[in-house]
Write an enzyme that holds these catalytic residues in place. Sequence first.
Site: not given
Length: 140
Positions: A11, A51, A59, A87, A93, A104, A114, A117, A128
């Site tokens: 990100k 998203y 948000f 993951r 998160t 993270r 964070n 993704h 995706e």
Amino acid sequence: MAIERTFSIIKPDATQRNITGKVNALIEGAGLRIVAQKRIQMTKAQAETFYSVHKERPFFGELVDFMISAPVIVQVLEGEGAIARYREVMGATNPANAAPGTIRKECALSVGENSVHGSDAAETAAIEIAQFFSGNEIVG
């Protein structure tokens, strides 16, 4: 365990701090192969589509604005149990709750910033991946 693919985004908070190499090292250190990767400037339409599951949440607008605020790195990762493994290496998160050695814990600034993704299921990963990569861009 079967070889599978998952989708990853590094990100804007991570690309702006020039720590994409650190994130990639953690991914590869977890036994995952990066079989496709490119740096893009996500458009508002791409972010809203990506998203869309969060469209009704308060948000959503802030998330879209964040994701288009700087370049991101989109990736396809491959390995045994890649979805669960990624993951796990991403961590919780909230970086305060993430285990030591996770992306993270090591890289994220906050719950919102964070750093990464990752897909949550095989079906999600396929959707995706297809949003950002054509088949000939994935070289395993």
